[in-house]
Design a protein around this motif. Structure first.
Motif, mmCIF file in Angstrom:
data_model
loop_
_atom_site.group_PDB
_atom_site.id
_atom_site.type_symbol
_atom_site.label_atom_id
_atom_site.label_comp_id
_atom_site.label_asym_id
_atom_site.label_seq_id
_atom_site.Cartn_x
_atom_site.Cartn_y
_atom_site.Cartn_z
ATOM 1 N N GLN A 1 19.963 24.546 58.183
ATOM 2 C CA GLN A 1 20.742 25.331 59.144
ATOM 3 C C GLN A 1 20.450 24.881 60.561
ATOM 4 O O GLN A 1 19.310 24.579 60.909
ATOM 5 C CB GLN A 1 20.423 26.822 59.013
ATOM 6 C CG GLN A 1 21.238 27.702 59.967
ATOM 7 C CD GLN A 1 20.605 29.042 60.221
ATOM 8 O OE1 GLN A 1 20.544 29.871 59.329
ATOM 9 N NE2 GLN A 1 20.127 29.252 61.449
ATOM 10 N N ILE B 1 24.472 23.997 57.130
ATOM 11 C CA ILE B 1 25.077 25.151 57.805
ATOM 12 C C ILE B 1 25.128 24.857 59.304
ATOM 13 O O ILE B 1 24.114 24.975 60.018
ATOM 14 C CB ILE B 1 24.271 26.430 57.510
ATOM 15 C CG1 ILE B 1 24.124 26.632 55.992
ATOM 16 C CG2 ILE B 1 24.946 27.645 58.146
ATOM 17 C CD1 ILE B 1 23.171 27.755 55.607
ATOM 18 N N PHE C 1 21.041 30.835 54.794
ATOM 19 C CA PHE C 1 19.990 29.812 54.782
ATOM 20 C C PHE C 1 18.737 30.339 54.083
ATOM 21 O O PHE C 1 18.141 29.644 53.243
ATOM 22 C CB PHE C 1 19.652 29.389 56.201
ATOM 23 C CG PHE C 1 18.386 28.589 56.312
ATOM 24 C CD1 PHE C 1 18.326 27.280 55.837
ATOM 25 C CD2 PHE C 1 17.235 29.137 56.873
ATOM 26 C CE1 PHE C 1 17.147 26.542 55.916
ATOM 27 C CE2 PHE C 1 16.062 28.401 56.968
ATOM 28 C CZ PHE C 1 16.018 27.098 56.482
ATOM 29 N N GLU D 1 15.991 30.147 66.574
ATOM 30 C CA GLU D 1 16.253 30.416 65.156
ATOM 31 C C GLU D 1 15.021 30.358 64.254
ATOM 32 O O GLU D 1 14.923 31.167 63.310
ATOM 33 C CB GLU D 1 17.348 29.489 64.638
ATOM 34 C CG GLU D 1 18.765 29.987 64.861
ATOM 35 C CD GLU D 1 19.263 29.836 66.277
ATOM 36 O OE1 GLU D 1 20.391 30.266 66.564
ATOM 37 O OE2 GLU D 1 18.515 29.271 67.121
ATOM 38 N N TYR E 1 28.369 27.854 60.502
ATOM 39 C CA TYR E 1 27.263 28.729 60.873
ATOM 40 C C TYR E 1 27.825 29.966 61.548
ATOM 41 O O TYR E 1 28.618 29.867 62.492
ATOM 42 C CB TYR E 1 26.319 27.984 61.823
ATOM 43 C CG TYR E 1 25.177 28.803 62.365
ATOM 44 C CD1 TYR E 1 24.414 29.619 61.536
ATOM 45 C CD2 TYR E 1 24.838 28.746 63.715
ATOM 46 C CE1 TYR E 1 23.354 30.362 62.031
ATOM 47 C CE2 TYR E 1 23.769 29.476 64.220
ATOM 48 C CZ TYR E 1 23.041 30.283 63.378
ATOM 49 O OH TYR E 1 21.991 31.020 63.867
ATOM 50 N N PRO F 1 21.232 34.246 59.606
ATOM 51 C CA PRO F 1 20.344 33.356 58.860
ATOM 52 C C PRO F 1 20.267 33.655 57.370
ATOM 53 O O PRO F 1 19.647 32.902 56.614
ATOM 54 C CB PRO F 1 18.986 33.591 59.523
ATOM 55 C CG PRO F 1 19.045 35.002 60.001
ATOM 56 C CD PRO F 1 20.480 35.211 60.442
#
Length: 337
Positions: free
Chosen positions: A176, A134, A168, A183, A161, A165
């Motif tokens: 990711q 991602i 993922f 993140e 992306y 999130p």
């Protein structure tokens, strides 16, 4: 451009600072960041709030970026004097005839990472075995190209992306992109698990990050301003990371009310843990350090994967006249670092 501006004696520098401060004839400059206010911008905020920029003659305004803000365009148009860039962007700009110039690299390491679920893989080399990568559009045409050749990343596995999130978190066989300072925190908060983190800079991607960029004409015409901003920023980063940063954090939250104390604390600790700001050449040459060897290495890698043309005069995209003055080293020493 002469490097004599970096060789002022301590006494001369003290006189210059004292004169500038007493006369209160400050030069107004604006520094445009590439995202909303956050701990990753802390050194600049620190230098504003504690008077470091002012001490050498500058009245600095920080202009936050964001999803609808293009501070790079503001720099090119001459509306701001400095911009928070990267390495590849100015190289690409010079290739397109836009004379951007990197004058310092506040981040020795590119903070870009890939995250994986805990235990999904045991080494960076195994990222290629995952089912999904991602990664955003910018990463796909830059660092993805490098790792496609170096580590066998498959473009067919890449999905865009979207700064969410959830995909993922739901897919244990996905990786990711993200910033090491950001993140992983979001995933831990939203997904309830701590992801494994793979820092691209520790695996061959040698770009500098959070560089200080200006337009060549302005830099050549205003070397004292550039020196003050570069040295002030380096000192600001040392004080922010190792000293009392309460006022800087308050100013960051003023500019970005959505920023939480726990997120700020996570980002600062992560920058220290991974040596994002203060590692490598910065340990001996000061925060903001750059070298010809490092720039050549990155340029060569980007040429090798077709991101940049081999005939680009890449040295037109940066100067070492300001970056390696060691301005932060004395501050660090005084703070016991």
């Amino acid at each position: 451009m002469s490097s004599k501006y970096l060789k002022l004696s301590t006494a001369a520098a003290a006189v210059a600072i004292s004169s500038a401060a007493s006369a209160q004839e400050l030069t107004e400059v604006t520094f445009g960041t590439h995202w909303v206010a956050q701990a990753e911008h802390g050194g600049y905020y620190q230098a504003v709030v504690d008077g470091t920029y002012e001490a050498c003659g500058l009245d600095v305004t920080i202009l936050p970026g964001g999803p609808q803000v293009n501070n790079s365009a503001q720099l090119i148009a001459g509306r701001i004097q400095f911009y928070m860039g990267g390495t590849l962007g100015p190289l690409s700009a010079v290739n397109e005839g836009v004379p951007m110039l990197i004058v310092a690299a506040s981040f020795q390491k590119e903070p870009q990472i890939l995250m994986t679920h805990p235990g999904a893989i045991s080494s960076f080399d195994e990222i290629s075995t995952l089912d999904q990568l991602i990664i955003g559009d910018e990463g796909f045409v830059t660092y993805f190209k490098f790792f496609e050749k170096a580590n066998g990343w498959d473009p067919a596995k890449r999905v865009p992306y979207t700064f969410n999130p959830a995909p993922f978190i739901a897919n244990a066989r996905a990786a990711q992109q993200g910033y090491v300072t950001s993140e992983p925190f979001a995933v831990e908060q939203e997904g309830g698990f701590k992801p494994d983190v793979w820092v691209l800079a520790d695996n061959g991607y040698t770009a500098y990050s959070t560089t200080i960029v200006g337009m060549r004409d302005y830099i050549e015409a205003n070397p004292e301003v550039v020196k003050c901003f570069v040295d002030g920023s380096a000192i600001g980063w040392a004080n922010f990371l190792y000293g009392d940063n309460a006022a800087a954090l308050a100013k960051i939250k003023e500019d970005n009310p959505d920023m939480s104390d726990d997120k700020l604390a996570f980002s600062i600790e992560t920058m220290k843990q991974y040596g994002i700001v203060d590692s490598g050449d910065a340990l001996t040459m000061g925060i903001g350090a750059m070298t010809d060897a490092r720039m050549e290495d990155f340029f060569t890698k980007m040429v090798d994967v077709g991101v940049l043309p081999a005939d680009l005069d890449y040295k037109q995209a940066y100067t070492l006249d300001f970056a390696n003055s060691g301005a932060s080293l004395e501050v660090k020493a005084a703070l016991g670092q």
